[in-house]
Design an enzyme around this catalytic site. Structure first.
Site, short mmCIF file in Angstrom:
data_model
loop_
_atom_site.label_atom_id
_atom_site.label_comp_id
_atom_site.label_asym_id
_atom_site.label_seq_id
_atom_site.Cartn_x
_atom_site.Cartn_y
_atom_site.Cartn_z
N ASP A 83 38.68 -42.62 -83.87
CA ASP A 83 38.58 -43.92 -84.74
C ASP A 83 38.22 -45.08 -83.91
O ASP A 83 38.72 -45.22 -82.63
CB ASP A 83 39.87 -44.28 -85.40
CG ASP A 83 40.13 -43.81 -86.96
OD1 ASP A 83 39.15 -43.27 -87.35
OD2 ASP A 83 41.50 -43.58 -87.23
N GLU A 182 40.14 -42.13 -98.93
CA GLU A 182 41.52 -42.24 -98.97
C GLU A 182 42.18 -43.00 -100.42
O GLU A 182 41.64 -44.13 -100.55
CB GLU A 182 41.98 -43.08 -97.69
CG GLU A 182 43.37 -43.20 -97.63
CD GLU A 182 43.97 -43.68 -96.38
OE1 GLU A 182 43.11 -43.72 -95.46
OE2 GLU A 182 45.06 -43.90 -96.10
O1 KIV Z 1 44.07 -43.25 -88.74
C1 KIV Z 1 44.20 -42.12 -89.62
O2 KIV Z 1 45.18 -41.25 -89.38
C2 KIV Z 1 43.24 -41.94 -90.33
C3 KIV Z 1 43.53 -40.96 -91.55
C4 KIV Z 1 44.61 -41.36 -92.42
C5 KIV Z 1 42.30 -40.30 -92.24
O3 KIV Z 1 42.25 -42.61 -90.65
#
Ligand code: KIV
Length: 259
Positions: A83, A182
Site C-alpha cells: 500500500d 471494499e
Molecule cells: O490495508 C489493508 O489491509 C487493505 C485491505 C483491507 C484490502 O487495504
C-alpha cells in the site's frame, strides 16, 4: 511458478478465484506464502494491527517500506503488493511516482496499491503504469478517507453505486491490473466484476468477486476489534494467551526447563 499480474487476469478469465491476505512481517508472510496464498498485501492496515494506531492515517512511507522488505524476504511464490500510505501519493503525480518508485526499488514488492478512482486517482494510476509500475486499485470503502466516509458500507444508493462502478472502470482504463472492492453491496460488486476485464478482489463485497482478501490479523483472531464482514478461522489471541499462561506456570513452578 511465481504469481504475476498477468496470471491474475488469466485466472479471472478461467474463473479461478484469487486468494489474497495481508502480511506485515517475515514470519506471517512465510506461512501465508507456503500455504499457497496468491497475493500478499502489505496493507496500511498494519498501522492498526501491527503498530496500534486508531486508523491507517499515521503510518509513513518509510514504515511501509520497512515492513514490505521483511515480507518480501519471506515470499517465494505470491505476488507482493504494498500500500502507498495516506499523503504519499495524493499531492501530485511526481509525489506518487517518487513514493511508488521507492516502494519497488527499496522493498522489492512487485506492485503498489492506492485508494480512490475517477478522475484524479485514475490519472495517477495511468502515470505509474506508464512508468512500468503495476497498480492495484481500491474503491468503495477507502479507509484513508475515514474522516470523510467513516467505516460505513459504500455504494448503497443507485447514484453512489454508479459512481463506484465508474471509478472501477476508470481504474481499469488507466491500466490497473486489479481492483479491491471494499464494503459495498454484493449486487454492486457483481455488476463491477462482470463489467471489468481485470479481476476484482473483494473484502466485505460478497461472493461474486474474482478473489477475496482479508486482513490476516482478523482472519487469525488476533485483532481486538474487527469489521462486521471479517471472519476469524482461528482464535489466536486465546491460543497465545493459553500458551503464555502455561509457560508462566511452568517457570513459576520450576517445571521449565526440564533437567
Ligand atoms: O490495508 C489493508 O489491509 C487493505 C485491505 C483491507 C484490502 O487495504
Amino acid at each position: 511458478m511465481a504469481v504475476t499480474t498477468q496470471q491474475l487476469i488469466q485466472w479471472k478469465q478461467q474463473g479461478r478465484p484469487i486468494v489474497a491476505l495481508t502480511a506485515w512481517d517475515y514470519a506471517i508472510a512465510q506461512v501465508l506464502d507456503a500455504a499457497g496464498v496468491d497475493v500478499i498485501l502489505v496493507g496500511d492496515s498494519l498501522a492498526m494491527v501491527a503498530l496500534g494506531y486508531e486508523t491507517t492515517l499515521p503510518v509513513t512511507l518509510d514504515e511501509m517500506i520497512h515492513h514490505a522488505k521483511a515480507v518480501r524476504r519471506a515470499v517465494k511464490q505470491a505476488l507482493v503488493v504494498c500500500d502507498l500510505p495516506f499523503l504519499s501519493y495524493q499531492e501530485s503525480l511526481q509525489q506518487a511516482m517518487h513514493s511508488a518508485g521507492r516502494v519497488l526499488k527499496e522493498s522489492g514488492a512487485q506492485a503498489v496499491k492506492l485508494e480512490g478512482g475517477y478522475p484524479v486517482m485514475a490519472q495517477t494510476v495511468s502515470h505509474l503504469v506508464q512508468a512500468g509500475i503495476p497498480v492495484l486499485g481500491h474503491v468503495g470503502l477507502t479507509p484513508q478517507s475515514v474522516h470523510k466516509l467513516g467505516y460505513r458500507q459504500q455504494g448503497k444508493s443507485p447514484e453512489a453505486g454508479e459512481r463506484i462502478l465508474q471509478e472501477a472502470i476508470a481504474l481499469e482504463e488507466a491500466g490497473a491490473f486489479a481492483v479491491v472492492l471494499e464494503h459495498i453491496p454484493s449486487e454492486l460488486a457483481l455488476q463491477i466484476t462482470q463489467k471489468l476485464t481485470i479481476p476484482t478482489i473483494g473484502i466485505g463485497a460478497g461472493l461474486h468477486c474474482d478473489g477475496q482478501v482479508l486482513v490476516t490479523a482478523d482472519m487469525l483472531g488476533l485483532s481486538h476489534k474487527q469489521p462486521p464482514f471479517a471472519k476469524s478461522y482461528v482464535d489466536l489471541r486465546e491460543a497465545i494467551a493459553q500458551a503464555v499462561q502455561s509457560y508462566g506456570n511452568e517457570v513459576r513452578e520450576r517445571k521449565f526447563p526440564d533437567s
